[in-house]
Design a protein around this motif. Structure first.
Motif, PDB file in Angstrom:
ATOM      1  N   ARG A 264       0.840  -1.203   0.000  1.00 39.91           N
ATOM      2  CA  ARG A 264       0.000   0.000   0.000  1.00 39.91           C
ATOM      3  C   ARG A 264       0.879   1.259   0.000  1.00 39.91           C
ATOM      4  N   LEU A 265       1.012   1.914   1.137  1.00 39.25           N
ATOM      5  CA  LEU A 265       1.681   3.220   1.163  1.00 39.25           C
ATOM      6  C   LEU A 265       3.089   3.202   1.730  1.00 39.25           C
ATOM      7  N   ARG A 266       3.507   2.094   2.293  1.00 41.31           N
ATOM      8  CA  ARG A 266       4.852   2.043   2.882  1.00 41.31           C
ATOM      9  C   ARG A 266       5.946   2.397   1.874  1.00 41.31           C
ATOM     10  N   PRO A 267       5.898   1.859   0.638  1.00 43.90           N
ATOM     11  CA  PRO A 267       6.954   2.217  -0.321  1.00 43.90           C
ATOM     12  C   PRO A 267       7.018   3.717  -0.590  1.00 43.90           C
ATOM     13  N   LEU A 268       5.889   4.414  -0.587  1.00 44.65           N
ATOM     14  CA  LEU A 268       5.896   5.861  -0.809  1.00 44.65           C
ATOM     15  C   LEU A 268       6.598   6.579   0.347  1.00 44.65           C
ATOM     16  N   ILE A 269       6.341   6.097   1.572  1.00 46.25           N
ATOM     17  CA  ILE A 269       6.987   6.717   2.731  1.00 46.25           C
ATOM     18  C   ILE A 269       8.479   6.402   2.745  1.00 46.25           C
ATOM     19  N   GLU A 270       8.813   5.151   2.438  1.00 51.19           N
ATOM     20  CA  GLU A 270      10.230   4.762   2.420  1.00 51.19           C
ATOM     21  C   GLU A 270      10.998   5.489   1.320  1.00 51.19           C
ATOM     22  N   GLY A 271      10.291   5.911   0.294  1.00 52.09           N
ATOM     23  CA  GLY A 271      10.947   6.614  -0.813  1.00 52.09           C
ATOM     24  C   GLY A 271      11.222   8.073  -0.533  1.00 52.09           C
ATOM     25  N   GLU A 272      10.741   8.592   0.577  1.00 52.60           N
ATOM     26  CA  GLU A 272      10.991   9.987   0.931  1.00 52.60           C
ATOM     27  C   GLU A 272      11.748  10.029   2.267  1.00 52.60           C
ATOM     28  N   PRO A 273      13.045  10.351   2.248  1.00 54.49           N
ATOM     29  CA  PRO A 273      13.873  10.300   3.460  1.00 54.49           C
ATOM     30  C   PRO A 273      13.305  11.097   4.629  1.00 54.49           C
ATOM     31  N   ARG A 274      12.591  12.190   4.347  1.00 52.12           N
ATOM     32  CA  ARG A 274      12.089  13.029   5.436  1.00 52.12           C
ATOM     33  C   ARG A 274      10.785  12.487   6.031  1.00 52.12           C
ATOM     34  N   LEU A 275      10.237  11.421   5.443  1.00 53.49           N
ATOM     35  CA  LEU A 275       9.036  10.785   5.985  1.00 53.49           C
ATOM     36  C   LEU A 275       9.312   9.422   6.611  1.00 53.49           C
ATOM     37  N   VAL A 276      10.428   8.799   6.239  1.00 49.32           N
ATOM     38  CA  VAL A 276      10.660   7.411   6.643  1.00 49.32           C
ATOM     39  C   VAL A 276      10.715   7.257   8.164  1.00 49.32           C
ATOM     40  N   GLY A 277      11.109   8.311   8.880  1.00 46.05           N
ATOM     41  CA  GLY A 277      11.185   8.234  10.330  1.00 46.05           C
ATOM     42  C   GLY A 277       9.838   8.032  11.005  1.00 46.05           C
ATOM     43  N   PHE A 278       8.757   8.365  10.287  1.00 45.56           N
ATOM     44  CA  PHE A 278       7.419   8.182  10.865  1.00 45.56           C
ATOM     45  C   PHE A 278       7.023   6.710  10.969  1.00 45.56           C
ATOM     46  N   LEU A 279       7.681   5.861  10.190  1.00 41.53           N
ATOM     47  CA  LEU A 279       7.291   4.444  10.200  1.00 41.53           C
ATOM     48  C   LEU A 279       7.448   3.822  11.582  1.00 41.53           C
ATOM     49  N   GLY A 280       8.512   4.192  12.294  1.00 39.51           N
ATOM     50  CA  GLY A 280       8.702   3.660  13.643  1.00 39.51           C
ATOM     51  C   GLY A 280       7.564   4.058  14.570  1.00 39.51           C
ATOM     52  N   ASP A 281       7.125   5.326  14.472  1.00 31.01           N
ATOM     53  CA  ASP A 281       5.987   5.784  15.291  1.00 31.01           C
ATOM     54  C   ASP A 281       4.718   5.037  14.914  1.00 31.01           C
TER      55      ASP A 281
END
Length: 235
Positions: free
Chosen positions: A13-30
């Motif tokens: 779904r949307l994880r690859p989009l978040i992982e593709g943007e360095p300034r968003l990837v940190g939100f995955l842990g939260d």
């Protein structure tokens, strides 16, 4: 809320989009921490848990009602024995002993809570001689000894139901924990939304990342003010 989280975390779904943007990837842990916390809440307070608790409460109420009914029957048999006792067996003194044995506090057994009913039976001390006496006190359908044994069985069932209810309640998350998780979610998504709106993303990517939040915001009273407004950064 959790559906939005799982969309952000799902690889398809949307994880690859978040992982593709360095300034968003940190939100995955939260997002992962919140998803795990909400999942633990749902496990103990979801529909299956609620149904299990409702079933136990129904059993508790039925056991209490049956306990009172049996105890009243025993009381009436003893009272009838007192009214009709002669010097023949069982004698008035023996019936009075049976009354003192089963009703040490008179007829104040009503208006007691479930645990008090269990304690009532546990406090009774019926030895072999007492059992023989209760067996000689006959009611219309059963002896007082048979009624006493049914009280013991009902109290045992009631005790087990109360134990299981206590176990369910012990694992139920405090209400404050659930409120804190919601507050944490709102704080995180406010920052996430603002960053998504500020970043130079394609309109398709921005729309995909905010779509779930828009739907949640429109249907939730917990959403922050203005959360359902469309992004001003959309072209």
């Amino acid at each position: 809320m959790r559906a939005v989280l799982q969309d952000y975390l799902a690889p398809d779904r949307l994880r690859p989009l978040i992982e593709g943007e360095p300034r968003l990837v940190g939100f995955l842990g939260d997002f992962e921490a919140l998803d795990a916390q909400l999942g633990s809440f749902e496990k103990v307070s979801g529909s299956s848990g609620a149904l299990r608790r409702d079933e136990l409460v129904e059993r508790r109420e039925a056991a209490c009602a049956h306990f009172d009914q049996v105890l009243r029957q025993a009381f009436h048999v003893v009272q009838a024995g007192l009214a009709t006792a002669t010097e023949a067996s069982p004698s008035p003194a023996e019936v009075e002993r049976a009354e003192a044995l089963l009703f040490p506090n008179g007829r104040g057994f009503t208006r007691r809570g479930p645990a008090a009913r269990v304690a009532y039976v546990e406090a009774l001390r019926v030895g072999p001689e007492d059992a023989a006496l209760l067996a000689r006190l006959e009611g219309p359908h059963r002896t007082v000894l048979e009624l006493y044994q049914e009280l013991v069985d009902t109290a045992s069932e009631l005790s087990e139901v109360l134990r299981q209810l206590e176990g369910l309640d012990a694992h139920r998350p405090p209400k404050q924990d659930a409120l804190e998780a919601k507050r944490r979610w709102i704080q995180i998504v406010q920052v996430f939304r603002s960053l998504v709106e500020l970043l130079e993303l394609s309109s398709e990517t921005r729309s995909a990342l905010l779509e779930g939040l828009e739907a949640w915001s429109e249907g939730s009273s917990d959403a922050p003010p203005g959360a359902s407004a469309k992004s001003s950064a959309d072209p």
